[in-house]
Design an enzyme around this catalytic site. Structure first.
Site, PDB file in Angstrom:
ATOM      1  N   ARG A 179      -5.632   0.475  -6.433  1.00 33.94           N
ATOM      2  CA  ARG A 179      -4.378   1.065  -5.955  1.00 33.94           C
ATOM      3  C   ARG A 179      -3.878   2.162  -6.890  1.00 33.94           C
ATOM      4  O   ARG A 179      -3.189   3.076  -6.460  1.00 33.94           O
ATOM      5  CB  ARG A 179      -3.278  -0.007  -5.846  1.00 33.94           C
ATOM      6  CG  ARG A 179      -3.494  -1.036  -4.746  1.00 33.94           C
ATOM      7  CD  ARG A 179      -2.190  -1.779  -4.489  1.00 33.94           C
ATOM      8  NE  ARG A 179      -2.366  -3.059  -3.800  1.00 33.94           N
ATOM      9  CZ  ARG A 179      -2.401  -3.199  -2.479  1.00 33.94           C
ATOM     10  NH1 ARG A 179      -2.302  -2.162  -1.691  1.00 33.94           N
ATOM     11  NH2 ARG A 179      -2.536  -4.399  -1.936  1.00 33.94           N
ATOM     12  N   PHE A 230     -13.876   3.636   4.706  1.00 34.01           N
ATOM     13  CA  PHE A 230     -12.945   2.791   3.959  1.00 34.01           C
ATOM     14  C   PHE A 230     -12.501   3.512   2.696  1.00 34.01           C
ATOM     15  O   PHE A 230     -13.306   3.800   1.805  1.00 34.01           O
ATOM     16  CB  PHE A 230     -13.560   1.436   3.619  1.00 34.01           C
ATOM     17  CG  PHE A 230     -12.512   0.458   3.186  1.00 34.01           C
ATOM     18  CD1 PHE A 230     -11.759  -0.243   4.109  1.00 34.01           C
ATOM     19  CD2 PHE A 230     -12.223   0.280   1.829  1.00 34.01           C
ATOM     20  CE1 PHE A 230     -10.749  -1.100   3.721  1.00 34.01           C
ATOM     21  CE2 PHE A 230     -11.216  -0.583   1.420  1.00 34.01           C
ATOM     22  CZ  PHE A 230     -10.483  -1.276   2.372  1.00 34.01           C
ATOM     23  N   GLY A 232       0.784  -1.237   0.000  1.00 35.95           N
ATOM     24  CA  GLY A 232       0.000   0.000   0.000  1.00 35.95           C
ATOM     25  C   GLY A 232       0.812   1.281   0.000  1.00 35.95           C
ATOM     26  O   GLY A 232       0.377   2.302  -0.521  1.00 35.95           O
ATOM     27  N   GLU A 275       4.484   4.350   5.603  1.00 37.51           N
ATOM     28  CA  GLU A 275       3.223   3.605   5.542  1.00 37.51           C
ATOM     29  C   GLU A 275       2.171   4.382   4.774  1.00 37.51           C
ATOM     30  O   GLU A 275       2.248   5.615   4.675  1.00 37.51           O
ATOM     31  CB  GLU A 275       2.692   3.379   6.972  1.00 37.51           C
ATOM     32  CG  GLU A 275       3.011   2.024   7.550  1.00 37.51           C
ATOM     33  CD  GLU A 275       2.260   0.881   6.891  1.00 37.51           C
ATOM     34  OE1 GLU A 275       1.764   1.035   5.757  1.00 37.51           O
ATOM     35  OE2 GLU A 275       2.184  -0.187   7.515  1.00 37.51           O
ATOM     36  N   ASP A 276       1.181   3.682   4.256  1.00 38.55           N
ATOM     37  CA  ASP A 276       0.060   4.377   3.623  1.00 38.55           C
ATOM     38  C   ASP A 276      -1.001   4.755   4.649  1.00 38.55           C
ATOM     39  O   ASP A 276      -1.576   5.834   4.580  1.00 38.55           O
ATOM     40  CB  ASP A 276      -0.556   3.536   2.488  1.00 38.55           C
ATOM     41  CG  ASP A 276      -0.939   2.135   2.931  1.00 38.55           C
ATOM     42  OD1 ASP A 276      -0.443   1.661   3.971  1.00 38.55           O
ATOM     43  OD2 ASP A 276      -1.747   1.497   2.236  1.00 38.55           O
ATOM     44  N   ASP A 327      -4.131   2.363  11.100  1.00 38.28           N
ATOM     45  CA  ASP A 327      -5.530   2.114  11.417  1.00 38.28           C
ATOM     46  C   ASP A 327      -5.606   1.687  12.892  1.00 38.28           C
ATOM     47  O   ASP A 327      -5.599   2.541  13.775  1.00 38.28           O
ATOM     48  CB  ASP A 327      -6.020   1.045  10.440  1.00 38.28           C
ATOM     49  CG  ASP A 327      -7.488   0.755  10.548  1.00 38.28           C
ATOM     50  OD1 ASP A 327      -8.288   1.694  10.580  1.00 38.28           O
ATOM     51  OD2 ASP A 327      -7.868  -0.434  10.602  1.00 38.28           O
TER      52      ASP A 327
END
Ligand SMILES: O=P(O)(O)OC[C@H]1O[C@H](OP(=O)(O)OP(=O)(O)O)[C@H](O)[C@@H]1O
Ligand SMILES: Nc1nc2[nH]cnc2c(=O)[nH]1
Length: 182
Positions: free
Chosen positions: A164, A151, A43, A98-99, A102
Protein backbone atom coordinates in the site's frame (compact mmCIF):
# COMPACT_ATOMS: atom_id res chain seq x y z
CA UNK A 1 10.95 -0.07 -9.16
CA UNK A 2 9.82 -2.46 -6.42
CA UNK A 3 11.15 -5.97 -7.09
CA UNK A 4 7.69 -7.59 -6.99
CA UNK A 5 6.36 -5.41 -9.79
CA UNK A 6 6.22 -6.32 -13.45
CA UNK A 7 5.99 -2.68 -14.49
CA UNK A 8 5.03 0.77 -13.36
CA UNK A 9 1.61 1.69 -14.72
CA UNK A 10 1.32 5.22 -13.31
CA UNK A 11 4.15 7.29 -11.92
CA UNK A 12 3.94 9.60 -8.90
CA UNK A 13 4.02 12.58 -11.26
CA UNK A 14 1.22 11.26 -13.48
CA UNK A 15 -0.94 10.53 -10.45
CA UNK A 16 -0.28 13.93 -8.86
CA UNK A 17 -1.14 15.75 -12.10
CA UNK A 18 -4.43 13.86 -12.48
CA UNK A 19 -5.34 14.39 -8.81
CA UNK A 20 -4.81 18.13 -9.28
CA UNK A 21 -7.13 18.10 -12.29
CA UNK A 22 -9.80 16.17 -10.40
CA UNK A 23 -9.52 18.54 -7.45
CA UNK A 24 -9.94 21.55 -9.72
CA UNK A 25 -12.98 19.99 -11.38
CA UNK A 26 -14.56 19.16 -8.03
CA UNK A 27 -13.81 22.65 -6.69
CA UNK A 28 -15.56 24.19 -9.72
CA UNK A 29 -18.55 21.82 -9.56
CA UNK A 30 -19.18 22.42 -5.84
CA UNK A 31 -18.54 26.17 -5.84
CA UNK A 32 -20.47 27.89 -3.04
CA UNK A 33 -21.21 24.57 -1.28
CA UNK A 34 -19.43 22.33 1.18
CA UNK A 35 -18.76 18.60 0.82
CA UNK A 36 -18.79 15.55 3.04
CA UNK A 37 -15.80 13.59 1.73
CA UNK A 38 -16.18 9.88 2.50
CA UNK A 39 -13.04 7.75 2.34
CA UNK A 40 -13.62 4.03 1.81
CA UNK A 41 -10.87 2.44 3.88
CA UNK A 42 -8.33 1.15 3.54
CA UNK A 43 -7.34 1.38 -0.11
CA UNK A 44 -8.61 4.91 -0.76
CA UNK A 45 -6.64 6.53 2.05
CA UNK A 46 -3.74 7.78 -0.10
CA UNK A 47 -5.91 9.17 -2.88
CA UNK A 48 -8.27 10.67 -0.30
CA UNK A 49 -5.56 12.62 1.46
CA UNK A 50 -4.08 13.90 -1.81
CA UNK A 51 -7.44 14.76 -3.37
CA UNK A 52 -8.77 16.51 -0.26
CA UNK A 53 -5.85 18.95 -0.39
CA UNK A 54 -6.67 19.83 -4.01
CA UNK A 55 -10.30 20.63 -3.18
CA UNK A 56 -10.75 24.29 -2.28
CA UNK A 57 -14.36 24.31 -1.02
CA UNK A 58 -15.03 23.50 2.67
CA UNK A 59 -14.87 19.73 3.24
CA UNK A 60 -15.70 17.48 6.19
CA UNK A 61 -13.92 14.13 6.37
CA UNK A 62 -15.50 10.82 7.28
CA UNK A 63 -14.54 7.17 6.87
CA UNK A 64 -16.22 3.85 6.13
CA UNK A 65 -15.04 0.26 5.98
CA UNK A 66 -17.04 -2.05 3.70
CA UNK A 67 -16.78 -5.67 2.58
CA UNK A 68 -18.61 -6.95 -0.45
CA UNK A 69 -19.73 -10.53 -0.92
CA UNK A 70 -20.80 -12.19 -4.15
CA UNK A 71 -21.54 -9.89 -7.03
CA UNK A 72 -24.21 -7.30 -7.47
CA UNK A 73 -25.89 -9.07 -10.39
CA UNK A 74 -27.35 -11.73 -8.15
CA UNK A 75 -29.33 -11.36 -4.96
CA UNK A 76 -26.48 -12.68 -2.82
CA UNK A 77 -24.28 -9.71 -3.76
CA UNK A 78 -24.30 -7.34 -0.80
CA UNK A 79 -22.09 -4.96 1.06
CA UNK A 80 -21.51 -5.23 4.76
CA UNK A 81 -20.66 -1.95 6.48
CA UNK A 82 -17.95 -2.83 9.00
CA UNK A 83 -17.40 0.76 10.09
CA UNK A 84 -20.08 3.33 9.42
CA UNK A 85 -19.88 7.10 9.10
CA UNK A 86 -19.67 9.07 12.32
CA UNK A 87 -21.59 11.93 10.71
CA UNK A 88 -25.15 12.15 9.46
CA UNK A 89 -25.27 12.22 5.64
CA UNK A 90 -28.73 13.83 5.59
CA UNK A 91 -28.86 17.09 3.61
CA UNK A 92 -25.16 16.87 2.76
CA UNK A 93 -23.42 16.81 -0.61
CA UNK A 94 -21.53 13.55 -0.25
CA UNK A 95 -18.50 12.63 -2.34
CA UNK A 96 -17.43 9.00 -1.98
CA UNK A 97 -13.69 8.55 -2.55
CA UNK A 98 -12.47 5.16 -3.78
CA UNK A 99 -9.16 3.76 -4.94
CA UNK A 100 -10.57 1.38 -7.55
CA UNK A 101 -13.88 0.41 -9.11
CA UNK A 102 -13.69 -3.12 -10.35
CA UNK A 103 -16.91 -5.17 -10.57
CA UNK A 104 -18.83 -2.17 -9.21
CA UNK A 105 -20.44 -4.27 -6.48
CA UNK A 106 -19.27 -2.11 -3.58
CA UNK A 107 -20.43 1.23 -4.95
CA UNK A 108 -23.62 -0.02 -6.58
CA UNK A 109 -24.69 -1.07 -3.08
CA UNK A 110 -23.20 1.75 -1.05
CA UNK A 111 -24.43 4.73 -3.05
CA UNK A 112 -28.15 3.95 -2.56
CA UNK A 113 -27.55 3.42 1.16
CA UNK A 114 -26.23 6.98 1.50
CA UNK A 115 -29.00 8.35 -0.75
CA UNK A 116 -31.59 6.65 1.46
CA UNK A 117 -30.18 8.51 4.45
CA UNK A 118 -31.29 11.76 2.84
CA UNK A 119 -28.04 13.03 1.35
CA UNK A 120 -28.64 16.00 -0.92
CA UNK A 121 -26.35 14.40 -3.51
CA UNK A 122 -24.03 11.42 -3.65
CA UNK A 123 -21.20 11.39 -6.18
CA UNK A 124 -18.23 9.12 -6.72
CA UNK A 125 -14.54 9.84 -7.25
CA UNK A 126 -12.04 7.08 -7.97
CA UNK A 127 -8.41 7.16 -8.95
CA UNK A 128 -8.65 3.86 -10.89
CA UNK A 129 -11.43 2.32 -12.90
CA UNK A 130 -11.51 -1.10 -14.58
CA UNK A 131 -14.58 -0.85 -16.83
CA UNK A 132 -13.83 -4.19 -18.50
CA UNK A 133 -14.58 -5.97 -15.20
CA UNK A 134 -17.91 -4.30 -14.49
CA UNK A 135 -20.85 -6.44 -13.34
CA UNK A 136 -22.94 -3.77 -11.66
CA UNK A 137 -23.84 -0.39 -13.06
CA UNK A 138 -22.02 2.51 -11.41
CA UNK A 139 -21.86 6.12 -12.55
CA UNK A 140 -18.36 7.42 -11.93
CA UNK A 141 -18.47 11.19 -11.60
CA UNK A 142 -14.71 11.78 -11.21
CA UNK A 143 -12.56 9.17 -12.91
CA UNK A 144 -8.79 9.24 -12.47
CA UNK A 145 -7.55 6.60 -14.92
CA UNK A 146 -9.15 3.76 -16.83
CA UNK A 147 -6.81 0.79 -16.57
CA UNK A 148 -6.68 -2.66 -18.17
CA UNK A 149 -7.62 -5.82 -16.33
CA UNK A 150 -4.33 -6.38 -14.51
CA UNK A 151 -3.77 -6.67 -10.77
CA UNK A 152 -2.29 -3.43 -9.55
CA UNK A 153 -0.82 -2.33 -6.23
CA UNK A 154 0.58 0.82 -4.67
CA UNK A 155 -0.85 4.27 -3.89
CA UNK A 156 -3.04 2.61 -1.24
CA UNK A 157 -3.84 -0.61 -3.10
CA UNK A 158 -2.67 -3.86 -1.54
CA UNK A 159 -2.08 -7.50 -2.17
CA UNK A 160 -2.54 -9.50 1.04
CA UNK A 161 -2.08 -6.34 3.07
CA UNK A 162 1.20 -5.39 1.41
CA UNK A 163 2.41 -2.77 -1.07
CA UNK A 164 0.00 0.00 0.00
CA UNK A 165 2.88 2.38 0.73
CA UNK A 166 4.46 2.18 -2.73
CA UNK A 167 4.03 5.80 -3.91
CA UNK A 168 3.16 4.90 -7.53
CA UNK A 169 0.88 2.30 -9.15
CA UNK A 170 2.34 -0.87 -10.65
CA UNK A 171 1.30 -4.24 -11.99
CA UNK A 172 2.15 -7.02 -9.57
CA UNK A 173 4.20 -9.92 -10.95
CA UNK A 174 2.00 -12.95 -11.49
CA UNK A 175 4.64 -15.08 -9.76
CA UNK A 176 3.90 -13.23 -6.50
CA UNK A 177 0.25 -14.20 -6.29
CA UNK A 178 0.52 -17.54 -8.15
CA UNK A 179 3.13 -18.75 -5.66
CA UNK A 180 1.07 -17.47 -2.72
CA UNK A 181 4.36 -16.69 -1.06
CA UNK A 182 2.91 -14.06 1.22
O1 LIG B 1 -15.88 -2.69 -7.56
P1 LIG B 1 -15.64 -3.80 -6.60
O2 LIG B 1 -15.46 -5.14 -7.29
O3 LIG B 1 -16.67 -3.87 -5.51
O4 LIG B 1 -14.21 -3.61 -5.94
C1 LIG B 1 -13.76 -2.40 -5.43
C2 LIG B 1 -13.55 -2.46 -3.94
O5 LIG B 1 -12.51 -3.41 -3.64
C3 LIG B 1 -11.44 -2.74 -2.97
O6 LIG B 1 -11.54 -2.83 -1.58
P2 LIG B 1 -11.02 -4.09 -0.72
O7 LIG B 1 -12.22 -4.93 -0.37
O8 LIG B 1 -9.90 -4.76 -1.44
O9 LIG B 1 -10.53 -3.42 0.64
P3 LIG B 1 -9.34 -2.41 0.96
O10 LIG B 1 -9.77 -1.07 0.39
O11 LIG B 1 -9.27 -2.38 2.46
O12 LIG B 1 -8.07 -2.91 0.32
C4 LIG B 1 -11.60 -1.28 -3.37
O13 LIG B 1 -11.04 -0.42 -2.42
C5 LIG B 1 -13.07 -1.10 -3.49
O14 LIG B 1 -13.68 -0.75 -2.26
N1 LIG C 1 -5.01 -4.18 -5.01
C1 LIG C 1 -5.97 -4.35 -5.91
N2 LIG C 1 -7.24 -4.50 -5.52
C2 LIG C 1 -8.18 -4.64 -6.49
N3 LIG C 1 -9.50 -4.82 -6.38
C3 LIG C 1 -9.98 -4.92 -7.61
N4 LIG C 1 -9.02 -4.85 -8.54
C4 LIG C 1 -7.88 -4.66 -7.84
C5 LIG C 1 -6.51 -4.52 -8.24
O1 LIG C 1 -6.13 -4.52 -9.43
N5 LIG C 1 -5.61 -4.37 -7.23
Amino acid sequence: MHKDLEKILLTREEIAARVRELGAQITADYEGRSILLVCILKGAVTFFSDLAREIKVPAEFDFMVCSSYGDATDSSGFVKIRKDLDSDAANKDVLIVEDIIDTGTTLSRLKPILEDRGAKSVKIATILNKPSRRKANVTVDYNGFEIPDAFVVGYGLDYAGRYRNIPYIGILKESVYKARIL
